[in-house]
Write a protein that holds these residues in place. Structure first.
Motif, PDB file in Angstrom:
ATOM      1  N   THR A  53       0.850  -1.187   0.000  1.00 17.43           N
ATOM      2  CA  THR A  53       0.000   0.000   0.000  1.00 17.43           C
ATOM      3  C   THR A  53       0.887   1.239   0.000  1.00 17.43           C
ATOM      4  O   THR A  53       2.008   1.216   0.502  1.00 17.43           O
ATOM      5  CB  THR A  53      -0.915   0.024   1.233  1.00 17.43           C
ATOM      6  N   THR A  55       0.693   5.764   0.078  1.00 18.41           N
ATOM      7  CA  THR A  55      -0.008   7.049   0.104  1.00 18.41           C
ATOM      8  C   THR A  55       0.693   8.003  -0.843  1.00 18.41           C
ATOM      9  O   THR A  55       1.867   8.334  -0.648  1.00 18.41           O
ATOM     10  CB  THR A  55      -0.040   7.649   1.516  1.00 18.41           C
ATOM     11  N   ASN A  78      -4.683   6.775  -1.666  1.00 15.74           N
ATOM     12  CA  ASN A  78      -4.202   5.521  -1.102  1.00 15.74           C
ATOM     13  C   ASN A  78      -4.323   4.449  -2.181  1.00 15.74           C
ATOM     14  O   ASN A  78      -5.428   4.131  -2.628  1.00 15.74           O
ATOM     15  CB  ASN A  78      -5.020   5.125   0.131  1.00 15.74           C
ATOM     16  N   GLU A  80      -2.666   0.642  -4.080  1.00 18.80           N
ATOM     17  CA  GLU A  80      -2.027  -0.649  -3.817  1.00 18.80           C
ATOM     18  C   GLU A  80      -1.449  -1.184  -5.118  1.00 18.80           C
ATOM     19  O   GLU A  80      -2.048  -1.022  -6.183  1.00 18.80           O
ATOM     20  CB  GLU A  80      -3.043  -1.658  -3.270  1.00 18.80           C
ATOM     21  N   PHE A 229      -8.612   0.571   0.173  1.00 18.92           N
ATOM     22  CA  PHE A 229      -7.610   0.703   1.227  1.00 18.92           C
ATOM     23  C   PHE A 229      -8.246   1.172   2.534  1.00 18.92           C
ATOM     24  O   PHE A 229      -8.896   2.215   2.587  1.00 18.92           O
ATOM     25  CB  PHE A 229      -6.532   1.692   0.790  1.00 18.92           C
ATOM     26  N   ASP A 230      -8.045   0.372   3.599  1.00 18.58           N
ATOM     27  CA  ASP A 230      -8.517   0.700   4.945  1.00 18.58           C
ATOM     28  C   ASP A 230     -10.028   0.911   5.014  1.00 18.58           C
ATOM     29  O   ASP A 230     -10.526   1.613   5.898  1.00 18.58           O
ATOM     30  CB  ASP A 230      -7.815   1.943   5.490  1.00 18.58           C
TER      31      ASP A 230
END
Length: 342
Positions: A53, A55, A78, A80, A229-230
Motif C-alpha cells: 500500500t 499514500t 491511497n 495498492e 484501502f482501509d
C-alpha cells in the motif's frame, strides 16, 4: 507535439541517460516507470515490494504528527500495487532546478499526466518528513527543505496505471549511514506504484475448490475478495470470487456458513477488529443483495490481526493475512477462540 517542443526535449535530455544500471548502484536496484535517470547519477538506496500500500500526496502537505509519523495533505491517494522506491545521488554541482526540469520533461515525453507539482514552500511544511519516515527513509529528506521540489504523476496503459512520486532536494543537513552527500548535492527520491496488472494474480477459489477446502481444512480462504484501502468497500474486481462463493452456496442449499474477516497488523488492534468485522459484513450483504441468498445462512464476524497465516514482518506475509475465510457452521472446533458463537 510541435517541432519546437521536440527540440526543447532533446536539449533537456542531454542531461539524462538511458535507464540502465550504474556500476555504483546498490545491488538489486534499477530504474522504474520507463523513466531515464540523470546522467552519471547512481541509486544509493532502494526498496521493492511485489504488493504494498502507498499514500501518494496529490496536494500540499498541511501537517505532520511526529508521534505517529503520519502526514496530512490537502489531498492524497491511497493505492495498492507493485511498489519500487529509489534514492538517486546526483553528481555534485548540479542544481535541483536542473534535475527537476529534466525529470518533468521526461515524464511528459513518456506519457505521464501530472496530478500535482510544487516547489519549495508550496510543498508544505513537512513533505520531507513524510519521505523520511516512509520507504527508504533517510534524515536528509526532512532536513533539507529549502530547494525541495515535488511532482505526482500517473500514466495509464490499458488496464494498468503507474503512479509516480518524485521528490528532489539539495542536501543541507541530516545523517544517513548509507552515504554522505556533499553540501548542496541534489538527491532524488523516485517512487513508482504499478496497479491493475497485479490483480490478475488474485485467482479466486472456484466453487469446487471451496467444497474441497471444507472437506480437507474445514474452511476456505477467499483471497479474491478485494477492498478499498482501509475500508470495507468491495472492489468491482471481486466479482469473479463472489460469483464462485454464491455458486457454492447455491449448489449446497442446506449449507450454513461463517464469513470471517482477517487483516494484517498495520493500523493497531482496535482499528483492525472493526475493519475485519465490517468487511465480512459487506460480503454477506453483497451475497444477499446480488445473489438473493438468505442472510440466515450466513453469519459474519472478524478477528482482525489475531489469526495470521504468515509473518506480518514482510509485505508478502501481510498480503496473505488480509483475507476473508468461510467456515461451515457445523464446524464448531475453534469458533469460541475466534470470538464467534455457533
Amino acid at each position: 507535439m510541435s517541432i519546437l517542443t521536440k527540440i526543447a526535449y532533446a536539449i533537456i535530455f542531454i542531461w539524462l541517460s538511458n535507464p540502465s544500471a550504474s556500476a555504483n548502484d546498490i545491488a538489486g536496484c534499477s530504474d522504474v516507470g520507463g523513466l531515464r535517470r540523470f546522467i552519471d547519477s547512481s541509486i544509493v538506496m532502494c526498496e521493492r515490494h511485489d504488493f504494498d500500500t502507498y499514500t501518494l500526496p496529490t496536494g500540499k502537505n498541511t501537517g505532520f504528527d511526529f508521534d505517529s509519523n503520519k502526514a496530512e495533505f490537502e489531498s492524497s491517494m491511497n493505492i495498492e500495487g507493485r511498489l519500487v522506491e529509489n534514492v538517486y545521488a546526483i553528481p555534485p554541482a548540479v542544481s535541483s532546478v536542473d534535475v527537476f526540469r529534466n525529470y518533468k520533461a521526461d515524464l511528459a515525453a513518456n506519457g505521464y499526466r501530472i496530478l500535482f507539482q510544487a516547489e519549495r514552500d508550496a510543498t508544505g511544511p513537512h513533505l520531507g518528513s513524510f519521505f523520511e519516515t516512509t520507504g527508504p527513509g533517510t534524515q536528509i529528506w526532512g532536513y533539507s527543505p529549502d530547494q525541495a521540489r515535488y511532482i505526482a504523476a500517473v500514466k495509464e496503459d490499458g488496464g494498468a496505471k503507474t503512479y509516480i512520486a518524485l521528490y528532489v532536494i539539495e542536501y543541507q543537513d541530516g545523517y544517513d549511514p548509507n552515504f554522505s552527500p556533499q553540501k548542496g548535492q541534489a538527491m532524488v527520491r523516485l517512487d513508482a506504484v504499478q496497479v491493475g496488472a497485479l490483480e490478475d494474480r488474485m485467482v479466486p477459489a472456484s466453487a469446487a475448490d471451496i467444497s474441497k477446502d471444507f472437506e480437507v481444512d474445514g474452511k476456505a480462504a477467499l483471497y479474491g475478495i478485494l477492498f478499498d484501502f482501509d475500508k470495507a468497500t468491495i472492489k468491482p474486481e471481486s466479482r469473479p470470487a463472489l460469483d464462485e462463493i454464491a455458486k457454492f452456496l447455491q449448489q449446497n442449499p442446506a449449507q450454513r456458513v461463517y464469513l470471517i474477516g482477517h487483516t494484517d497488523s498495520v493500523g493497531g488492534f482496535d482499528f483492525n477488529m472493526q475493519l475485519s468485522k465490517a468487511r465480512a459484513a459487506a460480503v454477506v450483504d453483497d451475497l444477499s443483495r446480488t445473489y438473493h441468498l438468505e442472510t440466515s445462512r450466513m453469519m459474519s464476524s472478524g478477528v482482525g490481526l489475531q489469526a495470521p497465516v504468515a509473518s506480518n514482518a514482510t509485505q508478502e506475509g501481510r498480503a496473505r493475512n488480509r483475507r476473508v475465510e468461510m467456515v461451515p457452521s457445523d464446524a464448531q472446533m475453534g469458533l469460541s477462540a475466534l470470538g464467534l458463537q455457533p
